[in-house]
Every structure is written in structure tokens, then in C-alpha cells.
Enzyme design. Structure first.
Site, short mmCIF file in Angstrom:
data_model
loop_
_atom_site.label_atom_id
_atom_site.label_comp_id
_atom_site.label_asym_id
_atom_site.label_seq_id
_atom_site.Cartn_x
_atom_site.Cartn_y
_atom_site.Cartn_z
CG HIS A 1 16.33 9.44 6.35
ND1 HIS A 1 17.67 9.16 6.19
CD2 HIS A 1 15.68 8.41 5.75
CE1 HIS A 1 17.82 8.04 5.53
NE2 HIS A 1 16.62 7.57 5.26
N GLY B 1 0.81 -1.21 0.00
CA GLY B 1 0.00 0.00 0.00
C GLY B 1 0.84 1.25 0.00
#
Length: 345
Positions: free
Chosen positions: A255, A235
Site C-alpha cells: 500500500h 537490503g
């Protein structure tokens, strides 16, 4: 001209040491030499015993003189050792160049010296002017779109990510505060290396590996020890994640993204959980006071390839609070990353 006795006794290492400026100036030379020996599997050839350059060159189909000079340069950086007979061996630091090493970084070397990253690094000057990733300008599309369109680069990227986390996942599993039972949802968990370590270390936990369908299809969870204790789900974590987990993991995900996208991911998780559900964010945490940190180089990779960044503790705390999580503590680890433990409020 004959060599004089004065010359024979002179200290040939009396020169000034290389300056940081010159080390940086020649950085691309070292990286290219490293890539060359990685491509030709030289580390594997000297895995067990020192070997003469002539033998190494013959086996790899290379020029012996050129190979010696490349290995001599890498020996100066501590990866190889040349003995008095001119044979080369691996140092302890160079062992990770082997493809069969337990902590092999071979794939990571090939990824970060690949033209994708070299050309992006060359474009940092444009990033300084625009603030936009140079990767997009060079390749005409964002990094993850490029990987989706180039299967060979995608395979290299996934292999490198696996190699970078080899050994690290075990360290993180020891450092993270996991419950004795319940369901762990690894959001953006790649092929499931961390989740495998977690489930192996905690036999009463079950797990859900959540990532893009093509990524989880190549998962690492199918072992006899873990049978019946996991499932995968493909997903998009910008829109949905599995509901009902007791603990959620975000390892090296935030990040990759700018603040606004990090908030989208965190809000998606917050909608899927009830108050009190714990979230472990695993990422490098920069000191924020100018102290050098090994993740500063990774921050530069983020700058040139993505719109992500490495963050300080205060920046993480702000993101989490905005998305409905309270940061409780930060646990340092032996790895590059720390563990930020938060709770849904």
C-alpha cells in the site's frame, strides 16, 4: 440578570446534534487538542484515578483553565470523562493514549499529528490538481528520503509503526495459515514485530527479517525463546530478497507504492522462489462497491504522503497475477488488514 425558573428547567442539550460537515470542519481542532495532551502526558497522569485539573496543570506546568477546556473537548469525543467535581479520568477508549498501555497508540498520535502530516494534509488541494503527493512539494523530498535525513522523525515513525501493530500482530498470526515447519521470510518486515509473533506461536519455524539495514539493526527478535531461529538481512526489496524461503510475508508494504513499484517488489520475490511457494500479502482490502471502510482514511494518508494506495480485492488479484502469483483466498481479520494468500506459479 437572575436565572429564571424556566431557564433552570430548560433542556440544555435540546440543540441539534453536530453535523458531519461541522465535525469535519473542526477536525484539525480535535487533532491539535489530542496532540497537546499527548505531548504533555496527561493520559499517564490520570491512568489510575480521576484527578482535578488544577493538579494535572501543576504537574505538567500548564494553565489550568486552558487544560480544562482542551480536556472537555476530548471528553466530548469519548476519550476522557469529567466527573461532577471537575476531575478528569480516562475512558476505555482513551486508555491507548497512555505510554504504558499494552496497546499504546501514543507514538502513533504524535506521528500523525506531527507537522509532517499536518502540512501534507494542507497541501491536498495541490494533489487534486497534480496527482502528486503533497508531502514532496511541502518538504522538498519524498517521505522515506525525509525520514532517512531526519533521525528524530525516523525514530518517531518507527515507534508509531510499532505501536500501530501492537496486538495486531497477534491477531494476524492467528489468522494467517502458517506451516508447521520451514522458513518464513518477512520482506519489508520493519523491526520484526510480526515475525516475532509468528516464531513464538510456531516453535518449529525459522525466520528471516528483511528490510533496510538501519531498520533491521533495531530489530525486536533477540529473545531467549527465539534464540537460533532467526537472522536479519539488510537490503533493497526492489532488487533482491532472500532466496529459498517456504513462506514470504508482505505486511503493509504494497500500500506504500504505486502499481508499477508493487510489481517490481512482487517480481523480485517471484525470482527468489520456486513454483508453489506461498506468499501472504497483509494489507487492507477495500470493498470496491462504495461501502465505508476504516482504511479509507489511510488511503488519504497514502495520497498525500506517498504514491501508494489502498486497493480492492480485484486490484490485488491483478497485481499478483501480473507478477506470477495466483491468489487463492482472502482471510479477514479482527485488525484493519486482511490476509491475501497467494502461490507462485
Amino acid at each position: 440578570m437572575p436565572v429564571t425558573s424556566d431557564t433552570q428547567t430548560a433542556d440544555l442539550n435540546s440543540h441539534r446534534p453536530s453535523s458531519p460537515l461541522h465535525d469535519l470542519m473542526y477536525g484539525h481542532v480535535y487533532a491539535s487538542a489530542l496532540r497537546a495532551v499527548a505531548l504533555h502526558g496527561i493520559a499517564d497522569q490520570v491512568a489510575d484515578t480521576p484527578r482535578p485539573v488544577a493538579d494535572l496543570a501543576e504537574q505538567a506546568g500548564l494553565d489550568a483553565g486552558a487544560l480544562r477546556r482542551v480536556l472537555r473537548l476530548l471528553a466530548a469525543r469519548g476519550l476522557f470523562l469529567e466527573d461532577a467535581d471537575g476531575a478528569f479520568a480516562l475512558t476505555d477508549a482513551g486508555q491507548a493514549l497512555r505510554t504504558d498501555a499494552a496497546d499504546s497508540q501514543h507514538a502513533a498520535v504524535l506521528l500523525f499529528t506531527d507537522e509532517m502530516f499536518r502540512s501534507s494534509a494542507e497541501g491536498i488541494e495541490s494533489t487534486l490538481r497534480t496527482g502528486e503527493p503533497s508531502f514532496d512539494a511541502v518538504h522538498g523530498r519524498p517521505l522515506f528520503d525525509h525520514l532517512a535525513a531526519t533521525p528524530d522523525k525516523s525514530r518517531l515513525f518507527n515507534a508509531a509503526m510499532t505501536s500501530l501493530t501492537t496486538g495486531v500482530n497477534e491477531q494476524l498470526t492467528r489468522a494467517c495459515p502458517f506451516p508447521e515447519e520451514g522458513t518464513v521470510v518477512d520482506v519489508g518486515g520493519g523491526r520484526g514485530g510480526l515475525l516475532r509473533e509468528v516464531l513464538t506461536a510456531h516453535p518449529d519455524l525459522t525466520g528471516i527479517l528483511f528490510d533496510q539495514p538501519q531498520t533491521v539493526a533495531d530489530h525486536l527478535l533477540d529473545t531467549g525463546e527465539l534464540r537460533g531461529r532467526w537472522r536479519t538481512q539488510g537490503g533493497d526489496f526492489f532488487t533482491t530478497v532472500p532466496e529459498g524461503g517456504d513462506l514470504y510475508l508482505l505486511k503493509n508494504v504494497l500500500h506504500d507504492w504505486p502499481d508499477e513499484d508493487c510489481l517490481r517488489i512482487l517480481h523480485t520475490i517471484r525470482r527468489a522462489v520456486v513454483p508453489g511457494t506461498r506468499l501472504l500479502v497483509i494489507d487492507a482490502v477495500l470493498p470496491g462497491n462504495g461501502t465505508p471502510h476504516p482504511a479509507l482514511a489511510l488511503d488519504m494518508v497514502m495520497l498525500m504522503t506517498l504514491k501508494g494506495r489502498e486497493r480492492t480485492a480485484a486490484e490485488f488479484e491483478d497485481l499478483l497475477a501480473t507478477a506470477g502469483f495466483r491468489l487463492h483466498r482472502i482471510v479477514p481479520t479482527e485488525a484493519l488488514s486482511s490476509v491475501l494468500e497467494a502461490e507462485a506459479v
